[in-house]
Write a protein that holds these residues in place. Structure first.
Motif, PDB file in Angstrom:
ATOM      1  N   GLN A 284       4.716  12.045   4.536  1.00 50.06           N
ATOM      2  CA  GLN A 284       4.835  10.690   4.527  1.00 50.06           C
ATOM      3  C   GLN A 284       4.877  10.035   3.087  1.00 50.06           C
ATOM      4  OE1 GLN A 284       5.055   9.135   7.817  1.00 50.06           O
ATOM      5  NE2 GLN A 284       5.042  11.105   8.613  1.00 50.06           N
ATOM      6  N   SER A 285       5.343   8.680   3.307  1.00 50.76           N
ATOM      7  CA  SER A 285       5.409   7.928   1.928  1.00 50.76           C
ATOM      8  C   SER A 285       3.974   7.812   1.340  1.00 50.76           C
ATOM      9  CB  SER A 285       5.676   6.532   2.282  1.00 50.76           C
ATOM     10  OG  SER A 285       5.628   5.600   1.273  1.00 50.76           O
ATOM     11  N   SER A 286       3.890   7.874   0.088  1.00 51.67           N
ATOM     12  CA  SER A 286       2.733   7.906  -0.559  1.00 51.67           C
ATOM     13  C   SER A 286       2.155   6.586  -0.460  1.00 51.67           C
ATOM     14  CB  SER A 286       3.148   8.190  -2.222  1.00 51.67           C
ATOM     15  OG  SER A 286       3.715   9.355  -2.380  1.00 51.67           O
ATOM     16  N   ARG A 287       2.769   5.339  -0.169  1.00 51.33           N
ATOM     17  CA  ARG A 287       2.036   4.315   0.054  1.00 51.33           C
ATOM     18  C   ARG A 287       1.172   4.308   1.444  1.00 51.33           C
ATOM     19  NH1 ARG A 287       7.173   0.060  -1.646  1.00 51.33           N
ATOM     20  NH2 ARG A 287       7.508   1.018  -3.723  1.00 51.33           N
ATOM     21  N   LEU A 288       1.656   5.225   2.225  1.00 52.62           N
ATOM     22  CA  LEU A 288       0.719   5.495   3.481  1.00 52.62           C
ATOM     23  C   LEU A 288      -0.384   6.651   3.151  1.00 52.62           C
ATOM     24  CD1 LEU A 288       3.576   5.499   6.155  1.00 52.62           C
ATOM     25  CD2 LEU A 288       2.029   3.431   5.455  1.00 52.62           C
ATOM     26  N   LEU A 289       0.035   7.615   2.370  1.00 50.49           N
ATOM     27  CA  LEU A 289      -0.691   8.721   2.212  1.00 50.49           C
ATOM     28  C   LEU A 289      -1.986   8.176   1.372  1.00 50.49           C
ATOM     29  CD1 LEU A 289      -1.550  11.640   2.432  1.00 50.49           C
ATOM     30  CD2 LEU A 289       0.051  12.086   0.441  1.00 50.49           C
ATOM     31  N   VAL A 290      -1.764   7.590   0.227  1.00 49.37           N
ATOM     32  CA  VAL A 290      -2.750   7.350  -0.618  1.00 49.37           C
ATOM     33  C   VAL A 290      -3.888   6.670  -0.110  1.00 49.37           C
ATOM     34  CG1 VAL A 290      -3.356   6.264  -2.700  1.00 49.37           C
ATOM     35  CG2 VAL A 290      -1.495   7.823  -2.802  1.00 49.37           C
ATOM     36  N   PRO A 291      -3.619   5.193   0.493  1.00 51.75           N
ATOM     37  CA  PRO A 291      -4.565   4.770   1.211  1.00 51.75           C
ATOM     38  C   PRO A 291      -5.381   5.536   2.385  1.00 51.75           C
ATOM     39  CG  PRO A 291      -2.773   3.011   1.197  1.00 51.75           C
ATOM     40  CD  PRO A 291      -2.435   4.625   0.769  1.00 51.75           C
TER      41      PRO A 291
END
Length: 388
Positions: A284-291
């Motif tokens: 998945q996108s890091s913008r989803l993974l990091v949160p």
């Protein structure tokens, strides 16, 4: 705590420099807690018989020696294991003895919340450790980072020596509960203490497995799918660790409000589900993974202070040192198992694949699931309405 995150933060560099497998990387992270396990039964139970401040000062000095030794002599995997093991042994004489030194100097009414704040500062120290290492690691050679941590340990010795007054020596063991052997027999027969120990084992399996491999995971993510969010993995790891502070304190407040047993049996499965969600989020996108990683990092600390305070407030003053020794020994056995199990899963399913990292996060979910099972053996805990 300045040196706490050195090996996790430098794990990608050290595994490459020494050509380590993921399992060996897990051992390098986990050996720290194996040192803790070896020493904690003796050092923490010793605080029932002498001022815990003395134990703290000696082991804070030992921590500085271990960091300096790593900086000077760790030129291979085997040497690094020895020095990092010694650093973990030193932590055994500072973390729980420090808590004992604190609670021995406070009235009973203040002990539950002070325990929550104290355990939360573990997260502050760990988070700052990730943060300063991330800021400096590309500017200097890694041995200098260990030398800086050694200097910080020396400052900790000076701070406690000057700011914490010596306390009264505990009463002789014979005047309270008998000798050390009877202390341990009493603790080992206490089903409530054993349940909290099992819960702490599962908590630490998940927490320290996560912290050991988070920087390496984010580094791999940045390599496979470059993104602004993962350019500074140490910064994300620091933020994830800082979140432990409010989560731990709020977790203890939740235990006060809704009951400790009910709270623990609710938040631990929640953390387990989030761990599985991270495992399934590969690609998945890091913008989803990091949160998602940050929410997961917070959730796994909702039980921390609630577990430790629950152990302390239900244990008589004369038995607390021995109870904390058992609690720490079993709990940090989980801290050793977590990184190693993650590394073994990574090797088994491929350290260069999403499947390998997913398997690693599944091992974390298994750890907290065990903790939830252990807490379930305790039944309903006594009311804490008298606590602040």
């Amino acid at each position: 705590m300045a040196g706490f995150a050195l090996v996790p933060s430098l794990l990608p560099r050290l595994t490459q420099q020494w050509s380590l497998s993921a399992t060996q990387g897990g051992w390098l992270s986990g050996i720290f807690f194996l040192g803790y396990i070896v020493a904690v039964p003796v050092l923490v139970s010793l605080t029932d018989h002498l001022d815990a401040r003395r134990v703290y000062l000696a082991c804070a000095a030992l921590s500085g020696l271990a960091m300096a030794g790593f900086a000077s002599f760790a030129d291979s995997f085997a040497a690094a294991l020895c020095w990092w093991w010694l650093a973990g042994l030193a932590l055994a004489g500072t973390y729980m003895p420090g808590l004992k030194a604190l609670t021995d100097r406070l009235p009973v009414a203040a002990q539950s919340r002070s325990t929550a704040f104290y355990t939360a500062t573990f997260g502050v120290g760990a988070g700052l450790s990730y943060l300063w290492i991330e800021c400096v690691k590309d500017l200097v050679q890694w041995p200098l980072l260990f030398a800086i941590a050694a200097a910080c340990a020396a400052l900790a010795v000076l701070l406690v020596w000057c700011a914490v007054p010596p306390g009264k020596a505990p009463e002789p063991a014979s005047a309270r509960v008998g000798d050390w052997r009877s202390d341990w027999q009493s603790v080992l027969r206490d089903r409530r203490i054993l349940a909290f120990c099992g819960g702490y084992f599962g908590h630490n399996w998940e927490l320290f497995g996560f912290r050991a491999w988070l920087v390496a995971y984010l580094t791999w993510t940045q390599t496979t799918a470059p993104d602004l969010w993962t350019t500074m993995p140490g910064l994300i790891a620091a933020l994830a660790t800082f979140l432990a502070v409010p989560a731990s304190i709020l977790g203890n407040e939740g235990a006060h409000r809704w009951g400790r047993s009910r709270w623990l049996q609710g938040v631990m499965p929640f953390s387990c589900l989030l761990g599985l969600a991270v495992a399934l989020s590969g690609g998945q996108s890091s913008r989803l993974l990091v949160p998602l990683l940050l929410v997961y990092a917070a959730s796994m600390n909702l039980d921390s202070a609630a577990l430790t305070a629950g152990l302390l407030i239900g244990t008589s003053t004369g038995m607390r040192g021995t109870a904390l020794a058992l609690y720490s020994s079993i709990g940090f056995a989980g801290a050793f198992v977590g990184p190693v199990a993650f590394g073994m899963a990574l090797d088994a399913f491929g350290r260069g694949s999403h499947a390998g990292w997913a398997a690693g996060f599944v091992t974390l979910a298994c750890g907290v699931a065990f903790g939830r099972w252990a807490i379930g053996r305790i039944g309903t805990l006594p009311s804490e309405s008298s606590s602040p």
